[in-house]
Design an enzyme around this catalytic site. Sequence first.
Site, short mmCIF file in Angstrom:
data_model
loop_
_atom_site.label_atom_id
_atom_site.label_comp_id
_atom_site.label_asym_id
_atom_site.label_seq_id
_atom_site.Cartn_x
_atom_site.Cartn_y
_atom_site.Cartn_z
N GLU A 78 0.86 -1.20 0.00
CA GLU A 78 0.00 0.00 0.00
C GLU A 78 0.90 1.25 0.00
O GLU A 78 1.94 1.28 0.67
CB GLU A 78 -0.84 -0.05 1.29
CG GLU A 78 -1.77 1.12 1.52
CD GLU A 78 -2.51 0.97 2.87
OE1 GLU A 78 -2.11 0.14 3.72
OE2 GLU A 78 -3.49 1.71 3.07
N LYS A 87 -9.53 1.99 -1.94
CA LYS A 87 -9.72 1.36 -0.61
C LYS A 87 -11.06 1.79 0.00
O LYS A 87 -11.33 2.99 0.17
CB LYS A 87 -8.57 1.76 0.30
CG LYS A 87 -8.56 1.09 1.66
CD LYS A 87 -7.31 1.49 2.44
CE LYS A 87 -7.16 0.77 3.76
NZ LYS A 87 -5.89 1.16 4.46
N CYS A 115 -5.09 -3.40 2.51
CA CYS A 115 -4.81 -3.47 3.94
C CYS A 115 -6.05 -3.69 4.80
O CYS A 115 -6.60 -4.77 4.81
CB CYS A 115 -4.02 -2.22 4.37
SG CYS A 115 -3.10 -2.55 5.90
N VAL A 152 -0.34 -2.56 10.62
CA VAL A 152 0.21 -2.22 11.93
C VAL A 152 -0.37 -3.14 13.02
O VAL A 152 0.32 -3.48 13.97
CB VAL A 152 0.01 -0.73 12.30
CG1 VAL A 152 0.89 0.15 11.43
CG2 VAL A 152 -1.44 -0.30 12.18
C1 ACM Z 1 -3.96 -0.05 7.15
O1 ACM Z 1 -5.07 -0.18 6.64
N1 ACM Z 1 -2.97 0.50 6.50
C2 ACM Z 1 -3.71 -0.56 8.49
#
Ligand code: ACM
Length: 268
Positions: free
Chosen positions: A38, A109, A147, A174
């Site tokens: 990402e 996203k 992510c 994370v």
């Molecule tokens: C994230 O979505 N970068 C934790």
Amino acid sequence: MKAGYLQFAPRYLQPEANRETVAELVTDLDADLLVLPELFPSGYYFKSQSDLEQVAEPIPEGETTQALLQWASDTGTTFVAGLAEREGGAIFNSAVLVRPNQTTETYRKVHLFYEETERFDPGDLGFPVFEASTRSGQTYRLGIMVCFDWYFPEAARSLALNGADVIAHPSNLVLPHCPDAMPVRARENHLYSITANRFGTETKGDEELTFIGMSEICGPTGEILRRASRDEVEIGIESFDPHDARERHINRFNDTLGDRRPETYVTQ
Ligand code: ACM
């Protein structure tokens, strides 16, 4: 097909240096599909909105998509890579799919994490699935999520229902749970998944985010085919037949997607 991830630690707000790092790593690539993290050109934890505005790029005209098009042409590899996308007045946390035949697709996203909710516009394209092909001409169906989308089982399920054989999953993880969750996402949808994560730490004031590495390739029976280290630059590639995802029977009575009872589920 040969498919996998590139894991590295992007430098904050240094898109040229980050593209250069990737360009060197993919020079001798032997893969049909490679997934990058990402926001790989820019880093993740934006100190200000103007920092993000500086690095957001249009797709496909921006320098990052142009670089990916060049790498795809040089290597014959299809790439999926995360970047900040500028579209009119909006900025999306996007992933671009770049084919060697010089066509591109975009995913934006849907589930924004933490301060992303204040920096980015939420994705407005749903969970589309795209046709892709290997260097030998085998076609397969490729879905993308980014992510934190992993946290919502509906994301991977939507891609499965839209026909994905493989999910490409650019990430900057994370939280510690995703490497154990993705085998379940792969199993419950009977497909392959490739999570390309980053490692390293970024700071903003006195806050610090540490990214967990452990990029991963999972198979349709929930097996982890390959997992990267927590803190090393790595390209991890596995060989598999994407069409194995299509046999979704569990036994002679049960089917992974066919046995769903949508009329009994709560969707709101
Ligand atoms: C994230 O979505 N970068 C934790």
